[in-house]
Design a protein around this motif. Structure first.
Motif, mmCIF file in Angstrom:
data_model
loop_
_atom_site.group_PDB
_atom_site.id
_atom_site.type_symbol
_atom_site.label_atom_id
_atom_site.label_comp_id
_atom_site.label_asym_id
_atom_site.label_seq_id
_atom_site.Cartn_x
_atom_site.Cartn_y
_atom_site.Cartn_z
ATOM 1 N N GLU A 1 44.486 28.606 50.723
ATOM 2 C CA GLU A 1 43.763 29.057 49.491
ATOM 3 C C GLU A 1 42.673 28.753 49.648
ATOM 4 O OE1 GLU A 1 43.907 27.530 45.238
ATOM 5 O OE2 GLU A 1 45.765 28.693 45.532
ATOM 6 N N ARG A 2 41.635 29.582 49.255
ATOM 7 C CA ARG A 2 40.136 29.564 49.190
ATOM 8 C C ARG A 2 39.646 30.236 47.996
ATOM 9 N NH1 ARG A 2 35.426 31.075 53.645
ATOM 10 N NH2 ARG A 2 33.749 29.949 52.539
ATOM 11 N N GLU A 3 38.701 29.505 47.391
ATOM 12 C CA GLU A 3 37.876 30.105 46.311
ATOM 13 C C GLU A 3 36.490 30.526 46.454
ATOM 14 O OE1 GLU A 3 36.235 28.511 42.521
ATOM 15 O OE2 GLU A 3 38.021 29.671 41.768
ATOM 16 N N LEU A 4 36.064 31.560 46.579
ATOM 17 C CA LEU A 4 34.721 32.224 46.936
ATOM 18 C C LEU A 4 34.159 32.368 45.629
ATOM 19 C CD1 LEU A 4 36.306 34.245 49.560
ATOM 20 C CD2 LEU A 4 34.698 32.519 50.070
ATOM 21 N N VAL A 5 32.663 32.053 45.533
ATOM 22 C CA VAL A 5 31.762 32.492 44.408
ATOM 23 C C VAL A 5 30.726 33.385 44.831
ATOM 24 C CG1 VAL A 5 30.653 31.812 42.632
ATOM 25 C CG2 VAL A 5 32.598 30.329 43.317
ATOM 26 N N PHE A 6 30.750 34.569 44.428
ATOM 27 C CA PHE A 6 29.656 35.713 45.000
ATOM 28 C C PHE A 6 28.541 35.634 43.696
ATOM 29 C CE2 PHE A 6 33.651 36.783 46.922
ATOM 30 C CZ PHE A 6 32.960 36.953 48.531
ATOM 31 N N ASP A 7 27.495 36.339 43.955
ATOM 32 C CA ASP A 7 26.237 36.550 43.403
ATOM 33 C C ASP A 7 26.744 37.355 41.879
ATOM 34 O OD1 ASP A 7 24.751 34.821 44.879
ATOM 35 O OD2 ASP A 7 23.871 36.307 45.883
ATOM 36 N N GLY A 8 27.730 38.245 42.174
ATOM 37 C CA GLY A 8 27.996 39.016 40.758
ATOM 38 C C GLY A 8 29.275 39.748 41.173
ATOM 39 N N PHE A 9 29.782 40.402 40.148
ATOM 40 C CA PHE A 9 30.980 41.167 40.162
ATOM 41 C C PHE A 9 31.057 42.195 41.166
ATOM 42 C CE2 PHE A 9 33.747 44.466 38.560
ATOM 43 C CZ PHE A 9 34.872 43.674 38.482
ATOM 44 N N ARG A 10 29.794 43.029 41.575
ATOM 45 C CA ARG A 10 29.908 43.914 42.554
ATOM 46 C C ARG A 10 29.932 43.226 43.864
ATOM 47 N NH1 ARG A 10 29.378 48.733 40.761
ATOM 48 N NH2 ARG A 10 28.512 49.444 38.762
ATOM 49 N N GLU A 11 29.444 42.305 44.000
ATOM 50 C CA GLU A 11 29.617 41.734 45.268
ATOM 51 C C GLU A 11 30.866 41.051 45.500
ATOM 52 O OE1 GLU A 11 25.143 41.836 44.058
ATOM 53 O OE2 GLU A 11 27.141 40.792 43.101
ATOM 54 N N ALA A 12 31.605 40.538 44.595
ATOM 55 C CA ALA A 12 33.008 40.126 44.679
ATOM 56 C C ALA A 12 33.780 41.363 44.971
ATOM 57 C CB ALA A 12 33.383 39.436 43.470
ATOM 58 N N ILE A 13 33.694 42.267 44.326
ATOM 59 C CA ILE A 13 34.790 43.503 44.660
ATOM 60 C C ILE A 13 34.456 44.219 46.076
ATOM 61 C CG2 ILE A 13 35.028 45.837 43.834
ATOM 62 C CD1 ILE A 13 36.263 43.568 42.007
ATOM 63 N N ALA A 14 32.974 43.999 46.512
ATOM 64 C CA ALA A 14 32.870 44.527 47.650
ATOM 65 C C ALA A 14 33.561 43.766 48.764
ATOM 66 C CB ALA A 14 31.352 44.689 48.018
ATOM 67 N N PHE A 15 33.370 42.402 48.506
ATOM 68 C CA PHE A 15 34.084 41.468 49.715
ATOM 69 C C PHE A 15 35.883 41.832 49.558
ATOM 70 C CE2 PHE A 15 36.869 37.737 49.666
ATOM 71 C CZ PHE A 15 36.985 37.388 50.874
ATOM 72 N N VAL A 16 36.195 41.912 48.471
ATOM 73 C CA VAL A 16 37.791 42.362 48.157
ATOM 74 C C VAL A 16 37.902 43.703 48.907
ATOM 75 C CG1 VAL A 16 39.551 43.030 46.495
ATOM 76 C CG2 VAL A 16 38.140 41.054 46.054
ATOM 77 N N GLU A 17 37.242 44.618 48.849
ATOM 78 C CA GLU A 17 37.341 45.837 49.586
ATOM 79 C C GLU A 17 37.500 45.682 51.188
ATOM 80 O OE1 GLU A 17 34.526 48.584 48.093
ATOM 81 O OE2 GLU A 17 35.498 49.080 46.441
#
Length: 80
Positions: free
Chosen positions: A15-31
């Motif tokens: 397990e790893r938690e990642l923190v992005f600069d914002g929601f869109r960056e988080a979603i782009a990573f998930v994609e």
């Protein structure tokens, strides 16, 4: 992206938690992660909370972490 946790073994998964600069960056990573998972036909558990993404790699049929999970965790790091 800001702070990032390291991979930890928790409840039979990596397990790893990642923190992005914002929601869109988080979603782009998930994609990107979804593309990897589909290409490998091995899918992590993913939890999204605004700009935080928690990824959990495990092999349910093996009852825990396998070498494949470790490999895909390392490849996940490359997507960040």
């Amino acid at each position: 992206m800001s702070e990032n946790g390291a991979w930890v073994e928790r409840d039979g998964a990596l397990e790893r938690e990642l923190v992005f600069d914002g929601f869109r960056e988080a979603i782009a990573f998930v994609e990107r992660l979804a593309d990897l998972a589909e290409s490998e036909n091995h899918h992590p558990d993913i939890a999204i909370s605004y700009k935080r993404v928690t990824v959990r790699w495990t092999t349910h049929s093996a009852g825990g972490i396998t070498d494949r999970d470790r490999e895909l965790a390392a490849r996940t790091d490359d997507l960040v």
